[in-house]
Design a protein around this motif. Structure first.
Motif, PDB file in Angstrom:
ATOM      1  N   LYS A   1      19.786  95.301  37.498  1.00 45.30           N
ATOM      2  CA  LYS A   1      18.578  95.961  37.000  1.00 45.30           C
ATOM      3  C   LYS A   1      18.997  96.951  35.904  1.00 45.30           C
ATOM      4  O   LYS A   1      19.982  97.661  36.059  1.00 45.30           O
TER       5      LYS A   1
ATOM      6  N   TYR B   1      13.356  88.727  42.154  1.00 41.09           N
ATOM      7  CA  TYR B   1      13.335  89.820  43.109  1.00 41.09           C
ATOM      8  C   TYR B   1      13.966  91.027  42.453  1.00 41.09           C
ATOM      9  O   TYR B   1      14.634  90.919  41.439  1.00 41.09           O
ATOM     10  N   GLU B   2      13.718  92.163  43.055  1.00 37.76           N
ATOM     11  CA  GLU B   2      14.251  93.401  42.498  1.00 37.76           C
ATOM     12  C   GLU B   2      15.706  93.587  42.904  1.00 37.76           C
ATOM     13  O   GLU B   2      16.137  93.115  43.947  1.00 37.76           O
ATOM     14  N   HIS B   3      16.427  94.294  42.053  1.00 41.50           N
ATOM     15  CA  HIS B   3      17.848  94.577  42.281  1.00 41.50           C
ATOM     16  C   HIS B   3      18.075  96.077  42.293  1.00 41.50           C
ATOM     17  O   HIS B   3      17.289  96.836  41.742  1.00 41.50           O
TER      18      HIS B   3
ATOM     19  N   ARG C   1      20.535  91.552  46.269  1.00 40.18           N
ATOM     20  CA  ARG C   1      20.085  92.736  45.532  1.00 40.18           C
ATOM     21  C   ARG C   1      21.233  93.697  45.266  1.00 40.18           C
ATOM     22  O   ARG C   1      21.165  94.511  44.362  1.00 40.18           O
TER      23      ARG C   1
ATOM     24  N   PRO D   1      15.058  99.091  45.410  1.00 36.78           N
ATOM     25  CA  PRO D   1      14.071  98.011  45.499  1.00 36.78           C
ATOM     26  C   PRO D   1      13.503  97.903  46.914  1.00 36.78           C
ATOM     27  O   PRO D   1      14.183  98.199  47.892  1.00 36.78           O
TER      28      PRO D   1
ATOM     29  N   THR E   1      16.624  87.777  50.092  1.00 31.88           N
ATOM     30  CA  THR E   1      17.347  88.339  48.946  1.00 31.88           C
ATOM     31  C   THR E   1      18.028  89.681  49.227  1.00 31.88           C
ATOM     32  O   THR E   1      18.540  90.301  48.308  1.00 31.88           O
TER      33      THR E   1
END
Length: 186
Positions: A182, A5-7, A174, A73, A170
């Motif tokens: 990230k 998943y994106e952070h 994040r 994100p 998530t």
């Protein structure tokens, strides 16, 4: 929970958590000092409250600048569209209150004729001429903003915990420092 998943960026995470610690600390101090009788103890608490609270303003400017130059994100697709919109507006309400609160405190101090020292060292200019009546009104404004901010921050925390422990998504992860940070992007 999904593994990929994106952070948020490391800078966004650190600004978030430093500001969270400062805002919670200054809010607790503000609630405590509100009931103290006038005297040296209250004066000392007010000075600490102003020193810590004044640091929120430049950090907020940095945070908003970072936010406008670094796309956050996306929320997980499992979150309904209405909840996503509410989250979006709640975040902007938090930004607005985080801006209004130190500005109202600075204006209040100015109206009472008291200086504000950022971080306890840098004396800020007065925003207003001395006006006791206006100062008293600004006390109320500062308190209302403070309680509103406190309620919104509490809701923010509760929703993050709900996402983590109930929804098992998530959203919270994040923003956790050192949890899949990230790389910084320009």
């Amino acid at each position: 929970m999904q593994d990929e998943y994106e952070h948020y960026t490391s800078a966004a995470k650190w600004l978030h958590w430093i500001m969270a610690a400062l805002i919670i600390t200054v809010w607790i101090a503000g609630v405590y000092l509100a009931d103290l009788p006038k005297g040296p103890d209250k004066t000392q608490w007010i000075q600490w409250h102003k020193a810590i609270g004044s640091v929120v303003l430049p950090l907020l400017v940095a945070r908003i600048a970072w936010r406008f130059t670094h796309q956050p994100p996306a929320l997980p697709a499992t979150i309904p569209a209405l909840q996503q919109k509410v989250a979006h507006w709640a975040h902007w309400a938090l930004y607005g209150l985080m801006l209004a609160q130190p500005l109202s405190g600075w204006a209040m101090s100015s109206a009472f004729g008291y200086p504000v020292k950022m971080a306890g060292f840098i004396t800020l200019p007065f925003l207003l001429d001395k006006d006791e009546a206006l100062g008293k009104e600004l006390v109320e404004v500062h308190e209302i903003i403070g309680w509103t901010l406190g309620i919104l921050v509490t809701g923010h925390i509760l929703m993050a915990l709900k996402h983590h422990f109930i929804d098992k998504d998530t959203v919270l992860l994040r923003m956790v420092p050192r949890h899949g940070a990230k790389p910084e992007q320009h």
